[in-house]
Design a protein around this motif. Structure first.
Motif, PDB file in Angstrom:
ATOM      1  N   ALA A  19       0.834  -1.205   0.000  1.00 17.73           N
ATOM      2  CA  ALA A  19       0.000   0.000   0.000  1.00 17.73           C
ATOM      3  C   ALA A  19       0.868   1.254   0.000  1.00 17.73           C
ATOM      4  O   ALA A  19       0.594   2.218  -0.729  1.00 17.73           O
ATOM      5  N   ILE A  20       1.927   1.253   0.799  1.00 23.17           N
ATOM      6  CA  ILE A  20       2.827   2.412   0.857  1.00 23.17           C
ATOM      7  C   ILE A  20       3.525   2.626  -0.475  1.00 23.17           C
ATOM      8  O   ILE A  20       3.710   3.761  -0.921  1.00 23.17           O
ATOM      9  N   GLN A  21       3.896   1.546  -1.133  1.00 21.05           N
ATOM     10  CA  GLN A  21       4.567   1.662  -2.430  1.00 21.05           C
ATOM     11  C   GLN A  21       3.676   2.312  -3.482  1.00 21.05           C
ATOM     12  O   GLN A  21       4.174   2.897  -4.440  1.00 21.05           O
ATOM     13  N   GLN A  22       2.374   2.241  -3.294  1.00 18.83           N
ATOM     14  CA  GLN A  22       1.424   2.829  -4.249  1.00 18.83           C
ATOM     15  C   GLN A  22       1.194   4.321  -4.013  1.00 18.83           C
ATOM     16  O   GLN A  22       0.566   4.984  -4.822  1.00 18.83           O
ATOM     17  N   LEU A  23       1.708   4.851  -2.914  1.00 17.41           N
ATOM     18  CA  LEU A  23       1.501   6.259  -2.579  1.00 17.41           C
ATOM     19  C   LEU A  23       2.367   7.172  -3.432  1.00 17.41           C
ATOM     20  O   LEU A  23       3.406   6.768  -3.952  1.00 17.41           O
ATOM     21  N   SER A  24       1.944   8.422  -3.528  1.00 16.27           N
ATOM     22  CA  SER A  24       2.766   9.433  -4.204  1.00 16.27           C
ATOM     23  C   SER A  24       3.969   9.747  -3.314  1.00 16.27           C
ATOM     24  O   SER A  24       3.988   9.397  -2.126  1.00 16.27           O
ATOM     25  N   GLU A  25       4.951  10.410  -3.887  1.00 15.70           N
ATOM     26  CA  GLU A  25       6.152  10.751  -3.103  1.00 15.70           C
ATOM     27  C   GLU A  25       5.793  11.643  -1.919  1.00 15.70           C
ATOM     28  O   GLU A  25       6.328  11.483  -0.822  1.00 15.70           O
TER      29      GLU A  25
ATOM     30  N   GLN B 167       6.389  10.779   2.048  1.00 17.36           N
ATOM     31  CA  GLN B 167       7.085  11.663   2.989  1.00 17.36           C
ATOM     32  C   GLN B 167       6.260  11.846   4.258  1.00 17.36           C
ATOM     33  O   GLN B 167       6.814  11.926   5.357  1.00 17.36           O
ATOM     34  N   GLN B 168       4.941  11.907   4.131  1.00 15.69           N
ATOM     35  CA  GLN B 168       4.078  12.008   5.305  1.00 15.69           C
ATOM     36  C   GLN B 168       4.198  10.758   6.166  1.00 15.69           C
ATOM     37  O   GLN B 168       4.273  10.847   7.393  1.00 15.69           O
ATOM     38  N   VAL B 169       4.242   9.589   5.531  1.00 19.23           N
ATOM     39  CA  VAL B 169       4.401   8.330   6.269  1.00 19.23           C
ATOM     40  C   VAL B 169       5.743   8.327   6.987  1.00 19.23           C
ATOM     41  O   VAL B 169       5.831   7.968   8.166  1.00 19.23           O
ATOM     42  N   ARG B 170       6.810   8.772   6.298  1.00 18.54           N
ATOM     43  CA  ARG B 170       8.135   8.859   6.934  1.00 18.54           C
ATOM     44  C   ARG B 170       8.082   9.770   8.156  1.00 18.54           C
ATOM     45  O   ARG B 170       8.670   9.472   9.195  1.00 18.54           O
ATOM     46  N   GLY B 171       7.388  10.882   8.020  1.00 20.89           N
ATOM     47  CA  GLY B 171       7.266  11.825   9.130  1.00 20.89           C
ATOM     48  C   GLY B 171       6.589  11.203  10.332  1.00 20.89           C
ATOM     49  O   GLY B 171       7.015  11.404  11.470  1.00 20.89           O
TER      50      GLY B 171
END
Length: 73
Positions: free
Chosen positions: A14-20, A24-28
């Motif tokens: 699911a994360i791989q399908q996200l926009s950049e 970045q929000q997930v990383r945050g």
């Protein structure tokens, strides 16, 4: 609170399908940048920072803290 049941592989996919930008929000979130603090917690942090910067707060060396906690390396 939302509860979602995903396996780790499903989550990764699911994360791989996200926009950049979304990634970045997930990383945050994972890095703790999106910690939510109450106003009381924020005030306490500012109070402690002020005490530290003014020299009124006692500080300890790491070795002292470890010793007081009986920490073993």
């Amino acid at each position: 609170m939302i509860s979602v049941s995903l396996s780790i592989n499903q989550l990764i996919e699911a994360i791989q399908q996200l926009s950049e930008s979304e990634k970045q929000q997930v990383r945050g979130v994972l890095d703790g940048k999106y910690l939510l603090l109450t106003d009381e917690q924020k005030e306490e942090i500012l109070r402690r920072e002020s005490e530290y910067k003014s020299g009124r707060m006692k500080t300890y060396f790491l070795a002292e803290v470890k010793s007081s906690l009986n920490f073993l390396d």
